[in-house]
Design a protein around this motif. Structure first.
Motif, mmCIF file in Angstrom:
data_model
loop_
_atom_site.group_PDB
_atom_site.id
_atom_site.type_symbol
_atom_site.label_atom_id
_atom_site.label_comp_id
_atom_site.label_asym_id
_atom_site.label_seq_id
_atom_site.Cartn_x
_atom_site.Cartn_y
_atom_site.Cartn_z
ATOM 1 N N ARG A 194 0.853 -1.191 0.000
ATOM 2 C CA ARG A 194 0.000 0.000 0.000
ATOM 3 C C ARG A 194 0.888 1.239 0.000
ATOM 4 O O ARG A 194 2.046 1.184 0.376
ATOM 5 N N TYR A 195 0.314 2.370 -0.419
ATOM 6 C CA TYR A 195 1.120 3.575 -0.632
ATOM 7 C C TYR A 195 1.623 4.203 0.662
ATOM 8 O O TYR A 195 2.784 4.525 0.797
ATOM 9 N N ILE A 228 -10.698 14.188 4.488
ATOM 10 C CA ILE A 228 -10.289 13.077 5.364
ATOM 11 C C ILE A 228 -10.480 11.744 4.644
ATOM 12 O O ILE A 228 -9.613 10.867 4.699
ATOM 13 N N LEU A 229 -11.604 11.591 3.957
ATOM 14 C CA LEU A 229 -11.850 10.364 3.192
ATOM 15 C C LEU A 229 -10.790 10.184 2.104
ATOM 16 O O LEU A 229 -10.270 9.079 1.906
ATOM 17 N N LEU A 230 -10.451 11.282 1.429
ATOM 18 C CA LEU A 230 -9.398 11.237 0.413
ATOM 19 C C LEU A 230 -8.060 10.825 1.022
ATOM 20 O O LEU A 230 -7.321 10.030 0.435
ATOM 21 N N LEU A 231 -7.754 11.336 2.208
ATOM 22 C CA LEU A 231 -6.506 10.955 2.898
ATOM 23 C C LEU A 231 -6.458 9.453 3.162
ATOM 24 O O LEU A 231 -5.437 8.805 2.926
ATOM 25 N N ILE A 232 -7.548 8.924 3.653
ATOM 26 C CA ILE A 232 -7.600 7.491 3.966
ATOM 27 C C ILE A 232 -7.455 6.657 2.694
ATOM 28 O O ILE A 232 -6.675 5.700 2.652
ATOM 29 N N LEU A 233 -8.194 7.048 1.655
ATOM 30 C CA LEU A 233 -8.125 6.292 0.400
ATOM 31 C C LEU A 233 -6.729 6.350 -0.217
ATOM 32 O O LEU A 233 -6.235 5.340 -0.737
ATOM 33 N N ARG A 234 -6.081 7.526 -0.162
ATOM 34 C CA ARG A 234 -4.728 7.645 -0.725
ATOM 35 C C ARG A 234 -3.727 6.785 0.048
ATOM 36 O O ARG A 234 -2.869 6.144 -0.530
ATOM 37 N N SER A 235 -3.808 6.808 1.373
ATOM 38 C CA SER A 235 -2.797 6.092 2.154
ATOM 39 C C SER A 235 -2.963 4.573 2.075
ATOM 40 O O SER A 235 -1.979 3.845 2.183
ATOM 41 N N PHE A 236 -4.179 4.087 1.850
ATOM 42 C CA PHE A 236 -4.394 2.642 1.745
ATOM 43 C C PHE A 236 -4.416 2.148 0.303
ATOM 44 O O PHE A 236 -4.637 0.970 0.046
ATOM 45 N N ARG A 267 -3.422 0.818 -3.367
ATOM 46 C CA ARG A 267 -2.417 -0.106 -3.895
ATOM 47 C C ARG A 267 -1.839 0.398 -5.220
ATOM 48 O O ARG A 267 -0.899 -0.187 -5.745
ATOM 49 N N ASN A 268 -2.406 1.465 -5.756
ATOM 50 C CA ASN A 268 -1.914 2.055 -6.997
ATOM 51 C C ASN A 268 -0.774 3.017 -6.659
ATOM 52 O O ASN A 268 -0.928 4.241 -6.672
ATOM 53 N N ILE A 269 0.377 2.470 -6.376
ATOM 54 C CA ILE A 269 1.517 3.235 -5.871
ATOM 55 C C ILE A 269 2.034 4.220 -6.916
ATOM 56 O O ILE A 269 2.361 5.365 -6.586
ATOM 57 N N SER A 270 2.088 3.819 -8.171
ATOM 58 C CA SER A 270 2.620 4.717 -9.198
ATOM 59 C C SER A 270 1.740 5.955 -9.370
ATOM 60 O O SER A 270 2.244 7.067 -9.532
ATOM 61 N N ARG A 271 0.441 5.791 -9.312
ATOM 62 C CA ARG A 271 -0.486 6.929 -9.428
ATOM 63 C C ARG A 271 -0.339 7.879 -8.235
ATOM 64 O O ARG A 271 -0.322 9.096 -8.387
ATOM 65 N N ARG A 272 -0.253 7.328 -7.018
ATOM 66 C CA ARG A 272 -0.101 8.171 -5.815
ATOM 67 C C ARG A 272 1.233 8.912 -5.828
ATOM 68 O O ARG A 272 1.325 10.069 -5.453
#
Length: 138
Positions: free
Chosen positions: A17-18, A54-62, A64-69
């Motif tokens: 995960r990112y 806050i929802l965006l923060l949670i979705l970004r940190s969990f 699996r699309n590491i290259s996009r993040r």
């Protein structure tokens, strides 16, 4: 013993995960500011906006699309670093106002750090060797 097992499960869950980056911290700061403003204003829109971030923060940190993040973080840093550099320079100028003055060379536009010499002075740019007049009033 229980804490060690929890730690192992957390590490296993987060593998692949990112996680957290500079954009995460900036969005977290934005969320805190929105929440503090919402304490005074008491707006439904601000509350929904802060909860969305806050929802965006949670979705970004969990994610699996590491290259996009990583790409999103790179774009953010491309915008953030010039702002940060200018803010640091501004604070440095304020801090050193008694000993230095900063002036731009009219020829090459390089910012020069000059000692405080009151009155009219002739300065030679170290980059382009252009001589120009500088007035220091205060």
């Amino acid at each position: 013993m229980n804490l060690e097992r929890f730690k192992e499960k957390l590490v296993k869950f987060m593998s692949g995960r990112y996680g957290i980056d500079q954009l995460y911290y900036a969005l977290l700061l934005l969320t805190m500011v929105l929440m503090l403003v919402n304490l005074k204003v008491d707006s439904l829109i601000l509350m929904l906006l802060s909860n969305g971030v806050i929802l965006l923060l949670i979705l970004r940190s969990f994610s699996r699309n590491i290259s996009r993040r990583a790409w999103e973080n790179k774009k953010f840093l491309k915008i953030w670093y010039p702002i940060k550099r200018k803010a640091r320079m501004l604070f440095r100028r304020i801090k050193e106002i008694k000993v230095h003055r900063y002036r731009k060379c009219p020829n090459c536009k390089k910012t020069l750090q000059l000692p405080v010499k009151r009155g009219k002075n002739t300065v030679k740019c170290p980059r382009c060797q252009e001589k120009f007049e500088v007035r220091v009033i205060l």
